[in-house]
Design an enzyme around this catalytic site. Sequence first.
Site, PDB file in Angstrom:
ATOM      1  N   GLU A  78       0.818  -1.222   0.000  1.00  0.00           N
ATOM      2  CA  GLU A  78       0.000   0.000   0.000  1.00  0.00           C
ATOM      3  C   GLU A  78       0.854   1.274   0.000  1.00  0.00           C
ATOM      4  O   GLU A  78       0.506   2.270  -0.649  1.00  0.00           O
ATOM      5  CB  GLU A  78      -0.934  -0.005   1.226  1.00  0.00           C
ATOM      6  CG  GLU A  78      -1.866   1.174   1.321  1.00  0.00           C
ATOM      7  CD  GLU A  78      -2.745   1.318   0.088  1.00  0.00           C
ATOM      8  OE1 GLU A  78      -3.641   0.488  -0.091  1.00  0.00           O
ATOM      9  OE2 GLU A  78      -2.542   2.255  -0.703  1.00  0.00           O
ATOM     10  N   VAL A 114       2.965   3.487  -3.360  1.00  0.00           N
ATOM     11  CA  VAL A 114       2.470   4.578  -4.215  1.00  0.00           C
ATOM     12  C   VAL A 114       1.640   5.513  -3.344  1.00  0.00           C
ATOM     13  O   VAL A 114       0.761   5.074  -2.598  1.00  0.00           O
ATOM     14  CB  VAL A 114       1.582   4.050  -5.369  1.00  0.00           C
ATOM     15  CG1 VAL A 114       1.074   5.211  -6.231  1.00  0.00           C
ATOM     16  CG2 VAL A 114       2.333   3.042  -6.219  1.00  0.00           C
ATOM     17  N   ASP A 121      10.831   8.510 -10.160  1.00  0.00           N
ATOM     18  CA  ASP A 121      10.027   8.044  -9.014  1.00  0.00           C
ATOM     19  C   ASP A 121       8.552   7.932  -9.427  1.00  0.00           C
ATOM     20  O   ASP A 121       7.908   6.903  -9.207  1.00  0.00           O
ATOM     21  CB  ASP A 121      10.215   9.048  -7.861  1.00  0.00           C
ATOM     22  CG  ASP A 121       9.345   8.740  -6.667  1.00  0.00           C
ATOM     23  OD1 ASP A 121       9.719   7.848  -5.885  1.00  0.00           O
ATOM     24  OD2 ASP A 121       8.293   9.386  -6.513  1.00  0.00           O
ATOM     25  N   LYS A 124       5.872   4.574  -9.920  1.00  0.00           N
ATOM     26  CA  LYS A 124       4.553   4.549  -9.278  1.00  0.00           C
ATOM     27  C   LYS A 124       3.434   4.353 -10.308  1.00  0.00           C
ATOM     28  O   LYS A 124       2.503   3.576 -10.075  1.00  0.00           O
ATOM     29  CB  LYS A 124       4.352   5.837  -8.472  1.00  0.00           C
ATOM     30  CG  LYS A 124       5.274   5.881  -7.227  1.00  0.00           C
ATOM     31  CD  LYS A 124       5.297   7.256  -6.603  1.00  0.00           C
ATOM     32  CE  LYS A 124       6.132   7.289  -5.332  1.00  0.00           C
ATOM     33  NZ  LYS A 124       6.366   8.658  -4.846  1.00  0.00           N
TER      34      LYS A 124
HETATM   35  N1  HSE Z   1      10.692  11.144  -3.068  1.00  0.00           N
HETATM   36  C1  HSE Z   1       9.323  10.764  -2.995  1.00  0.00           C
HETATM   37  C2  HSE Z   1       8.447  12.020  -3.167  1.00  0.00           C
HETATM   38  C3  HSE Z   1       9.049  10.087  -1.693  1.00  0.00           C
HETATM   39  O1  HSE Z   1       8.987  13.134  -3.170  1.00  0.00           O
HETATM   40  O2  HSE Z   1       7.252  11.906  -3.350  1.00  0.00           O
HETATM   41  C4  HSE Z   1       7.858   9.194  -1.679  1.00  0.00           C
HETATM   42  O3  HSE Z   1       7.948   8.127  -2.580  1.00  0.00           O
END
Ligand code: HSE
Length: 404
Positions: free
Chosen positions: A124, A127, A196, A200
Amino acid sequence: MIKAAVLGYGTVGSGIVEVINTNKEIIAKRLGDVLEVAYVLDLREFPGNPVEKILVHDVDVIMNDPEVKIVAEAMGGVEPAYTFAKRALENGKSFCTSNKELVAKHGAELIRIAREKNLNFMFEASVGGGIPIIRPLIACVTPENILEINGILNGTTNYILTRMTEEGLDFNDVLREAQQKGYAERNPEADVEGYDACRKIAILSSLAYGGQVDFEDIHTEGITGITPVDIEYAESMGRAIKLIGRASNKDGKISAMVAPMMLSKDSPLYAVRDVFNAITVTGNTLSDVMFYGKGAGKLPTASAVVSDMIEEAMKYGENVKILWDEKKLELAHYSEIENSFFVRLSKGEDFDEERVVKAFGDILQVVLESRPDEYAFITPVMSEGEFLKKYESFENRLNMIRVG
Ligand code: HSE
């Protein structure tokens, strides 16, 4: 009593222990049993910290203890998390994680192993941090043909874009400040280049469409090219620039991309400011639903991991079905994705407006008084491939941003 172990005592790992301690009683009531962290694995020492009593440096202690039924991982990175996840499942322990690199790369396989063992692999927190989005995708929108998912999936970039918009600041200045405040990583590449968010949206599209969406196949652009001038243009049109992860299903053709987009005030994502994340899911009969909250941070992320631990404790020995096949899902090539584009060209002496109109068709010109030396416009909807061919034929191009 249900015994659990936490792998990694960094920000999220220590948050997991804190959430379980803070809400011990309410968790016990909901679970109908006591959830106890019996071990914390970390290579470091924590002198004077109560965690010392349960700290171990050797993962075998956890793997070989038959009383440990749940392992929560918050180390980050693919290895050794992947090896530990497989070992835990093979040793009769359900596994949960906040680690999006692990889930994006090996989620399908770990889900299969968990199913074969009548255990669970849950994620959970991988993401949207504390936002419930994985469980709703698995358990709530199940009757839906998911037409589209749009998400602000990265808090760091949303914070940077918000500060640039509200204070007219430059990207590099805000990034420096965000790093000083500890919001952005010292190596911010994964955030600002969109990697990132890419992992996700790969996870969300794999769940939405039931097959393996490889993050390497997702066209990804970050926010490093966004300037205060772009933001000025966006504001003049009543729009905001957001880094959007999008997955869609058009007549069975699945596509996904990550890019900055200019959103209108009508978009539910328009008003999502600061480090917040939000995800909209569009189903064919459900229409739009939105999930909003803190996409990062110690306790919100840890709370989501603990929600998995509780469900795994409740359902120990019973597999919760998650449809995410290991078979690779072929995405439509990014050049086929359709968008409308905001374009800025510089107006030299030999600037030819007719040539622009001839190339792009029915454009909507956008005039900014402070930029008399520029010609800016919004194109009709066209494929990325068609747009790029036209756009690259202009040498005087300054920037382009998709209009979402
Ligand atoms: N580096 C990520 C962000 C952290 O700034 O959203 C959470 O995955």
